[in-house]
Scaffold this motif. Structure first.
Motif, PDB file in Angstrom:
ATOM      1  N   ILE A  15      39.204  34.081  31.625  1.00 30.67           N
ATOM      2  CA  ILE A  15      40.230  33.084  31.925  1.00 30.67           C
ATOM      3  C   ILE A  15      41.487  33.774  32.439  1.00 30.67           C
ATOM      4  O   ILE A  15      41.981  34.718  31.817  1.00 30.67           O
ATOM      5  CB  ILE A  15      40.546  32.231  30.684  1.00 30.67           C
ATOM      6  CG1 ILE A  15      39.300  31.441  30.259  1.00 30.67           C
ATOM      7  CG2 ILE A  15      41.703  31.273  30.960  1.00 30.67           C
ATOM      8  CD1 ILE A  15      39.482  30.642  28.991  1.00 30.67           C
ATOM      9  N   LEU A  16      41.994  33.304  33.576  1.00 31.24           N
ATOM     10  CA  LEU A  16      43.172  33.891  34.220  1.00 31.24           C
ATOM     11  C   LEU A  16      44.421  33.661  33.364  1.00 31.24           C
ATOM     12  O   LEU A  16      44.668  32.550  32.900  1.00 31.24           O
ATOM     13  CB  LEU A  16      43.355  33.273  35.607  1.00 31.24           C
ATOM     14  CG  LEU A  16      44.425  33.887  36.511  1.00 31.24           C
ATOM     15  CD1 LEU A  16      44.070  35.326  36.855  1.00 31.24           C
ATOM     16  CD2 LEU A  16      44.545  33.068  37.794  1.00 31.24           C
ATOM     17  N   ALA A  17      45.226  34.711  33.172  1.00 33.48           N
ATOM     18  CA  ALA A  17      46.423  34.625  32.325  1.00 33.48           C
ATOM     19  C   ALA A  17      47.708  34.532  33.138  1.00 33.48           C
ATOM     20  O   ALA A  17      48.783  34.376  32.569  1.00 33.48           O
ATOM     21  CB  ALA A  17      46.500  35.838  31.389  1.00 33.48           C
ATOM     22  N   GLN A  18      47.619  34.617  34.462  1.00 29.30           N
ATOM     23  CA  GLN A  18      48.829  34.556  35.299  1.00 29.30           C
ATOM     24  C   GLN A  18      48.443  34.085  36.695  1.00 29.30           C
ATOM     25  O   GLN A  18      47.379  34.441  37.209  1.00 29.30           O
ATOM     26  CB  GLN A  18      49.491  35.934  35.378  1.00 29.30           C
ATOM     27  CG  GLN A  18      50.841  35.938  36.078  1.00 29.30           C
ATOM     28  CD  GLN A  18      51.433  37.334  36.121  1.00 29.30           C
ATOM     29  OE1 GLN A  18      50.938  38.204  36.816  1.00 29.30           O
ATOM     30  NE2 GLN A  18      52.481  37.562  35.368  1.00 29.30           N
ATOM     31  N   ASP A  19      49.294  33.247  37.305  1.00 24.85           N
ATOM     32  CA  ASP A  19      49.033  32.745  38.656  1.00 24.85           C
ATOM     33  C   ASP A  19      48.776  33.899  39.622  1.00 24.85           C
ATOM     34  O   ASP A  19      49.360  34.991  39.510  1.00 24.85           O
ATOM     35  CB  ASP A  19      50.223  31.937  39.174  1.00 24.85           C
ATOM     36  CG  ASP A  19      50.388  30.622  38.436  1.00 24.85           C
ATOM     37  OD1 ASP A  19      51.419  29.968  38.648  1.00 24.85           O
ATOM     38  OD2 ASP A  19      49.488  30.245  37.663  1.00 24.85           O
ATOM     39  N   ILE A  20      47.904  33.655  40.624  1.00 29.57           N
ATOM     40  CA  ILE A  20      47.649  34.617  41.695  1.00 29.57           C
ATOM     41  C   ILE A  20      48.185  34.036  42.991  1.00 29.57           C
ATOM     42  O   ILE A  20      47.891  32.880  43.333  1.00 29.57           O
ATOM     43  CB  ILE A  20      46.142  34.903  41.855  1.00 29.57           C
ATOM     44  CG1 ILE A  20      45.534  35.416  40.543  1.00 29.57           C
ATOM     45  CG2 ILE A  20      45.906  35.918  42.966  1.00 29.57           C
ATOM     46  CD1 ILE A  20      44.041  35.611  40.626  1.00 29.57           C
ATOM     47  N   HIS A  21      48.972  34.836  43.719  1.00 27.17           N
ATOM     48  CA  HIS A  21      49.517  34.397  45.005  1.00 27.17           C
ATOM     49  C   HIS A  21      49.012  35.328  46.104  1.00 27.17           C
ATOM     50  O   HIS A  21      48.746  36.517  45.880  1.00 27.17           O
ATOM     51  CB  HIS A  21      51.049  34.426  44.998  1.00 27.17           C
ATOM     52  CG  HIS A  21      51.654  33.416  44.078  1.00 27.17           C
ATOM     53  ND1 HIS A  21      51.736  33.616  42.705  1.00 27.17           N
ATOM     54  CD2 HIS A  21      52.189  32.195  44.317  1.00 27.17           C
ATOM     55  CE1 HIS A  21      52.320  32.578  42.153  1.00 27.17           C
ATOM     56  NE2 HIS A  21      52.605  31.691  43.099  1.00 27.17           N
ATOM     57  N   SER A  22      48.872  34.790  47.313  1.00 23.57           N
ATOM     58  CA  SER A  22      48.477  35.591  48.467  1.00 23.57           C
ATOM     59  C   SER A  22      49.651  36.456  48.923  1.00 23.57           C
ATOM     60  O   SER A  22      50.762  36.358  48.387  1.00 23.57           O
ATOM     61  CB  SER A  22      48.036  34.676  49.613  1.00 23.57           C
ATOM     62  OG  SER A  22      49.151  33.961  50.106  1.00 23.57           O
ATOM     63  N   ILE A  23      49.417  37.272  49.946  1.00 27.05           N
ATOM     64  CA  ILE A  23      50.475  38.132  50.479  1.00 27.05           C
ATOM     65  C   ILE A  23      51.670  37.303  50.939  1.00 27.05           C
ATOM     66  O   ILE A  23      52.825  37.678  50.749  1.00 27.05           O
ATOM     67  CB  ILE A  23      49.931  38.971  51.660  1.00 27.05           C
ATOM     68  CG1 ILE A  23      48.894  39.990  51.149  1.00 27.05           C
ATOM     69  CG2 ILE A  23      51.055  39.696  52.381  1.00 27.05           C
ATOM     70  CD1 ILE A  23      48.242  40.790  52.245  1.00 27.05           C
ATOM     71  N   SER A  24      51.378  36.127  51.524  1.00 24.35           N
ATOM     72  CA  SER A  24      52.454  35.273  52.041  1.00 24.35           C
ATOM     73  C   SER A  24      53.096  34.412  50.968  1.00 24.35           C
ATOM     74  O   SER A  24      53.995  33.622  51.268  1.00 24.35           O
ATOM     75  CB  SER A  24      51.904  34.381  53.153  1.00 24.35           C
ATOM     76  OG  SER A  24      50.861  33.562  52.649  1.00 24.35           O
ATOM     77  N   ILE A  75      51.467  32.148  48.939  1.00 22.84           N
ATOM     78  CA  ILE A  75      50.754  30.901  48.672  1.00 22.84           C
ATOM     79  C   ILE A  75      49.994  31.014  47.356  1.00 22.84           C
ATOM     80  O   ILE A  75      49.338  32.021  47.076  1.00 22.84           O
ATOM     81  CB  ILE A  75      49.780  30.583  49.823  1.00 22.84           C
ATOM     82  CG1 ILE A  75      50.552  30.365  51.117  1.00 22.84           C
ATOM     83  CG2 ILE A  75      48.953  29.337  49.499  1.00 22.84           C
ATOM     84  CD1 ILE A  75      51.538  29.227  51.070  1.00 22.84           C
ATOM     85  N   LEU A  76      50.068  29.961  46.531  1.00 31.89           N
ATOM     86  CA  LEU A  76      49.329  29.943  45.267  1.00 31.89           C
ATOM     87  C   LEU A  76      47.839  29.865  45.543  1.00 31.89           C
ATOM     88  O   LEU A  76      47.358  28.957  46.215  1.00 31.89           O
ATOM     89  CB  LEU A  76      49.764  28.740  44.423  1.00 31.89           C
ATOM     90  CG  LEU A  76      49.016  28.544  43.100  1.00 31.89           C
ATOM     91  CD1 LEU A  76      49.355  29.658  42.117  1.00 31.89           C
ATOM     92  CD2 LEU A  76      49.338  27.183  42.496  1.00 31.89           C
ATOM     93  N   LEU A  77      47.077  30.863  45.049  1.00 31.54           N
ATOM     94  CA  LEU A  77      45.628  30.874  45.212  1.00 31.54           C
ATOM     95  C   LEU A  77      44.929  30.297  43.986  1.00 31.54           C
ATOM     96  O   LEU A  77      44.060  29.434  44.100  1.00 31.54           O
ATOM     97  CB  LEU A  77      45.140  32.311  45.459  1.00 31.54           C
ATOM     98  CG  LEU A  77      45.684  33.000  46.715  1.00 31.54           C
ATOM     99  CD1 LEU A  77      45.182  34.434  46.787  1.00 31.54           C
ATOM    100  CD2 LEU A  77      45.273  32.230  47.968  1.00 31.54           C
ATOM    101  N   LEU A  78      45.286  30.796  42.798  1.00 31.02           N
ATOM    102  CA  LEU A  78      44.681  30.333  41.552  1.00 31.02           C
ATOM    103  C   LEU A  78      45.773  30.217  40.505  1.00 31.02           C
ATOM    104  O   LEU A  78      46.676  31.053  40.449  1.00 31.02           O
ATOM    105  CB  LEU A  78      43.604  31.314  41.057  1.00 31.02           C
ATOM    106  CG  LEU A  78      42.346  31.471  41.930  1.00 31.02           C
ATOM    107  CD1 LEU A  78      41.486  32.608  41.397  1.00 31.02           C
ATOM    108  CD2 LEU A  78      41.554  30.181  41.980  1.00 31.02           C
ATOM    109  N   HIS A  79      45.679  29.183  39.657  1.00 29.39           N
ATOM    110  CA  HIS A  79      46.705  29.000  38.642  1.00 29.39           C
ATOM    111  C   HIS A  79      46.233  29.497  37.280  1.00 29.39           C
ATOM    112  O   HIS A  79      45.026  29.563  36.993  1.00 29.39           O
ATOM    113  CB  HIS A  79      47.133  27.532  38.554  1.00 29.39           C
ATOM    114  CG  HIS A  79      46.031  26.598  38.186  1.00 29.39           C
ATOM    115  ND1 HIS A  79      45.625  26.373  36.896  1.00 29.39           N
ATOM    116  CD2 HIS A  79      45.235  25.838  38.961  1.00 29.39           C
ATOM    117  CE1 HIS A  79      44.648  25.522  36.874  1.00 29.39           C
ATOM    118  NE2 HIS A  79      44.369  25.174  38.118  1.00 29.39           N
ATOM    119  N   GLU A  80      47.189  29.859  36.448  1.00 28.01           N
ATOM    120  CA  GLU A  80      46.919  30.352  35.099  1.00 28.01           C
ATOM    121  C   GLU A  80      46.078  29.332  34.327  1.00 28.01           C
ATOM    122  O   GLU A  80      46.301  28.140  34.406  1.00 28.01           O
ATOM    123  CB  GLU A  80      48.247  30.593  34.380  1.00 28.01           C
ATOM    124  CG  GLU A  80      48.087  31.172  32.989  1.00 28.01           C
ATOM    125  CD  GLU A  80      48.278  30.123  31.897  1.00 28.01           C
ATOM    126  OE1 GLU A  80      48.924  29.099  32.134  1.00 28.01           O
ATOM    127  OE2 GLU A  80      47.752  30.337  30.790  1.00 28.01           O
TER     128      GLU A  80
END
Length: 444
Positions: free
Chosen positions: A393-402, A404-409
């Protein structure tokens, strides 16, 4: 013999643009996403398709001859309210976007030229949001039907009533889960919109994610109820929405160096942010926090000069978090203030700008919980994508280089999602380091 009831019906998309090459590019990109695609070169053709075809989502260009995109989406909202609506605009036109939000009640907007990955992600999340709403309505109808059956059985069949009551409890639990998922989809959609707003700002000034992490950690520490935490999350994601109307010079000028004219524009941004959200009923609580997050404890703030406890509690908390992050980013003073000095400045202005009790608790949290604040103090592991396993389970949001939110916590990984992340790394030529909850935390 094939079970038709289990067949998955692909989402039906209508793409509207007066430029054939744009329609061709969109169709070519989306053909591999499994959608049923329809295209139209103008608003009238789009309405004709909607009359005869069940469409789940309309993606329309903003500027078209005759009927423009805002008018088209407004008519779609009136005649087919369950059909999702997205605006594709080729220029930064704030007034058109506001019209689309107010008249067409759009789900979101994307700028030309678009980013393929971001556009596909926005479409997927929009359709997931739509599916959650449909599932909630289906479950509500199911509950009503079961209630009617229960009334008929109540007089003579006590044992069956008991069994049916258990089924109703299960349905109620399912409704609660669906409701929570729907609320989470609002938060996710808001984060996506927030990441779009961030594209207007320089990278150093993209503070929404940090502010969101901070207010969420503090709200949990204080034990705020779910509704308060929900409004705070939305407000943190959109608190600087009113800055979209600023010019580039105003955006990069620290607050303490603004001219008299610039300061007038600066003082309007909280009220502007609130007004942009007025048409969205579920954003009413968050909009109120956005309006008042620049009020001061002694009444010297803006826009309404509220004083003391007249300032909404969530707005007081949001104001502390925003100043703490923006001080460190050089957005208030003409220099980036180190974290310890930023905390000292908060303490210095306690009782004047900030609620003294809340400020003291905020500083204590930042001192005691750092550096584990961004994962709420829960044990986490830092892993490369190749080390991920299904079920983590992801513990922190992932953002792209630009940005943009890719996956949320809170997102749970499966083999398909891990594979997509690895392919994205190849495309972007970068390696992500992801924070995931330790196994014992994920199992709770």
């Amino acid at each position: 013999m094939e079970d038709v009831s289990q067949k998955v019906v692909p989402a039906r998309l209508l793409l509207v643009d007066d430029e054939p090459n744009v329609l061709s590019a969109l169709s070519r990109m989306l053909r591999h996403e499994g959608y049923e695609l329809h295209t139209a070169g103008d608003g009238q053709a789009a309405l004709a398709i909607l009359e005869r075809e069940p469409i789940d989502l309309v993606l329309s260009d903003a500027l078209m001859p005759g009927m423009d995109g805002v008018e088209l989406l407004s008519r779609v909202q009136q005649q087919w309210p369950e059909c999702l609506r997205l605006l594709l605009t080729g220029q930064c036109d704030l007034s058109a976007t506001i019209r689309a939000i107010n008249e067409g009640r759009i789900y979101g907007y994307l700028a030309k030229p678009w980013d393929d990955e971001r556009l596909c992600l926005t479409l997927r999340q929009a359709l997931q949001h739509q599916q959650a709403e449909r599932e909630q309505k289906r479950l509500e109808a199911l509950t009503q039907d079961q209630n009617r059956e229960l009334a008929e059985l109540n007089a003579t069949l006590e044992q069956r009533v008991e069994a049916r009551t258990q089924e109703l409890q299960q349905t109620a639990d399912m409704l609660e889960v669906a409701y929570r998922e729907l609320r989470e989809s609002y938060v996710t959609a808001t984060r996506v919109f927030s990441s779009l707003i961030s594209q207007r700002l320089p990278t150093r000034f993209q503070t929404n994610a940090k502010v969101g992490i901070l207010v969420q950690a503090f709200a949990e520490e204080l034990g705020l109820d779910e509704a308060q935490q929900h409004d705070l999350q939305l407000a943190a994601a959109l608190y600087n929405l009113g800055k979209l109307a600023w010019n580039d010079r105003l955006i990069v000028t620290p607050a303490e160096q603004l001219s008299v004219q610039q300061r007038e524009s600066y003082r309007r941004y909280p009220a502007t942010g609130e007004s942009l959200l007025m048409a969205l009923e579920h954003m009413e609580g968050a909009a109120k926090l956005i309006r008042h997050h620049r009020e001061h404890w002694n009444g010297s703030g803006f826009p309404d000069h509220l004083q003391g406890e007249a300032i909404p509690y969530g707005a007081r908390l949001l104001g502390l978090a925003v100043d703490f992050i923006e001080l460190q980013r050089g957005m208030i003073l003409p220099r980036q203030v180190p974290r310890p000095q930023a905390l000292e400045l908060l303490r210095k202005f306690s009782g004047r700008i900030y609620d003294p009790v809340l400020c003291r608790a905020f500083i204590t949290l930042c001192l005691d919980k750092a550096p584990d604040l961004e994962n709420h103090g829960r044990p986490v592991l830092a892993l490369e994508t190749s080390q991920l396993k299904p079920g983590m389970i992801l513990a922190q949001d992932i953002h792209s280089i630009s940005g943009i939110l890719l996956l949320h916590e809170g997102k749970q990984f499966d083999a398909h999602l891990i594979d997509k992340l690895m392919r994205l790394e190849e495309v972007e030529d970068r390696r992500y380091t992801l924070l995931v909850y330790r196994e014992e935390e994920a199992d709770e």
